[in-house]
Write a protein that holds these residues in place. Structure first.
Motif, PDB file in Angstrom:
ATOM      1  N   GLU A   1       2.490 -10.160 -30.870  1.00 33.86           N
ATOM      2  CA  GLU A   1       3.697  -9.427 -30.950  1.00 33.86           C
ATOM      3  C   GLU A   1       3.250  -8.234 -32.072  1.00 33.86           C
TER       4      GLU A   1
ATOM      5  N   HIS B   1      -1.683  -9.431 -24.182  1.00 29.61           N
ATOM      6  CA  HIS B   1      -0.121  -9.641 -23.435  1.00 29.61           C
ATOM      7  C   HIS B   1      -0.580 -10.414 -22.351  1.00 29.61           C
TER       8      HIS B   1
ATOM      9  N   LEU C   1       1.400 -13.059 -24.482  1.00 33.71           N
ATOM     10  CA  LEU C   1       2.747 -12.561 -24.024  1.00 33.71           C
ATOM     11  C   LEU C   1       3.312 -12.699 -23.583  1.00 33.71           C
ATOM     12  N   ARG C   2       2.794 -13.270 -22.126  1.00 37.90           N
ATOM     13  CA  ARG C   2       2.588 -13.954 -20.895  1.00 37.90           C
ATOM     14  C   ARG C   2       3.175 -12.557 -19.949  1.00 37.90           C
ATOM     15  N   ASP C   3       2.852 -11.290 -20.355  1.00 35.52           N
ATOM     16  CA  ASP C   3       2.680 -10.237 -19.567  1.00 35.52           C
ATOM     17  C   ASP C   3       1.637  -9.834 -18.504  1.00 35.52           C
ATOM     18  N   TYR C   4       1.573 -10.357 -18.099  1.00 33.38           N
ATOM     19  CA  TYR C   4       0.045 -10.118 -16.734  1.00 33.38           C
ATOM     20  C   TYR C   4      -0.191  -9.639 -16.221  1.00 33.38           C
ATOM     21  N   GLU C   5       1.103  -9.086 -15.635  1.00 30.72           N
ATOM     22  CA  GLU C   5       0.488  -7.125 -15.082  1.00 30.72           C
ATOM     23  C   GLU C   5       0.280  -5.871 -16.711  1.00 30.72           C
ATOM     24  N   ALA C   6       0.911  -6.710 -17.650  1.00 27.45           N
ATOM     25  CA  ALA C   6       0.311  -5.305 -18.508  1.00 27.45           C
ATOM     26  C   ALA C   6      -1.391  -5.882 -19.188  1.00 27.45           C
TER      27      ALA C   6
END
Length: 179
Positions: free
Chosen positions: A86, A114, A117-122
């Motif tokens: 983060e 990203h 942070l497991r924000d795979y789309e980002a």
């Protein structure tokens, strides 16, 4: 730059890191007000898995060069490797504010953060913004796989492996510093 050679060649050659650290120390001794020497030492510490030293050197480098966007982006990537994705993403975003036409390295750093942070789309979205996304397609392939998109994951992996046929995840993970 020598530590980049160590990373790009992917051989894990400790002599290159030693040489890079010596160059960084020499730079600091010649001008302690120039952030670049601290940055070089910080990156060497990162790849040697000296987490606290890497963060301390990057903190000093950023104190000296608060407008040095490349340094700040690398600091962000380092924070991710040190288990603080983060905070790392905040640094990369700051670097992008300082350099509104960011080089691919910033996007690659952001993609990795990203992903952590497991924000795979980002992660996929920022890889798509790269001028040359090829080196980061390994991240895209993993992100697509985590999203359950097997076809997209296979396409990214195949494209990456056409250019890097000797790539092995186990070897890469032995070099890339992760906490």
């Amino acid at each position: 730059a020598t530590q980049r050679q160590w990373l790009v060649l992917g051989r894990g050659d400790p002599e290159l890191l030693e040489q890079a650290e010596q160059i960084g120390a020499k730079a600091v001794s010649l001008d302690h007000r120039d952030a670049r020497g601290y940055r070089e030492i910080a990156l060497c510490n990162l790849y040697r898995r000296r987490w606290d030293e890497a963060v301390a050197n990057f903190s000093e480098a950023e104190r000296i060069g608060p407008q040095h966007a490349d340094l700040i982006s690398d600091f962000g990537d380092t924070l991710g490797h040190c288990g603080e994705p983060e905070k790392g993403l905040e640094k990369v975003k700051k670097a992008m504010e300082l350099n509104p036409i960011p080089p691919d390295q910033y996007w690659w750093n952001a993609a990795g953060l990203h992903f952590q942070l497991r924000d795979y789309e980002a992660a996929i979205e920022v890889i798509d913004r790269m001028g040359d996304p090829l080196p980061a397609l390994r991240i895209a392939a993993a992100a697509w796989a985590y999203l359950g998109k097997k076809t997209e994951a296979q396409q990214c992996a195949a494209q990456f492996l056409r250019s890097y046929p000797d790539f092995k995840i186990a070897h890469w993970l032995s070099i890339v510093p992760v906490t």
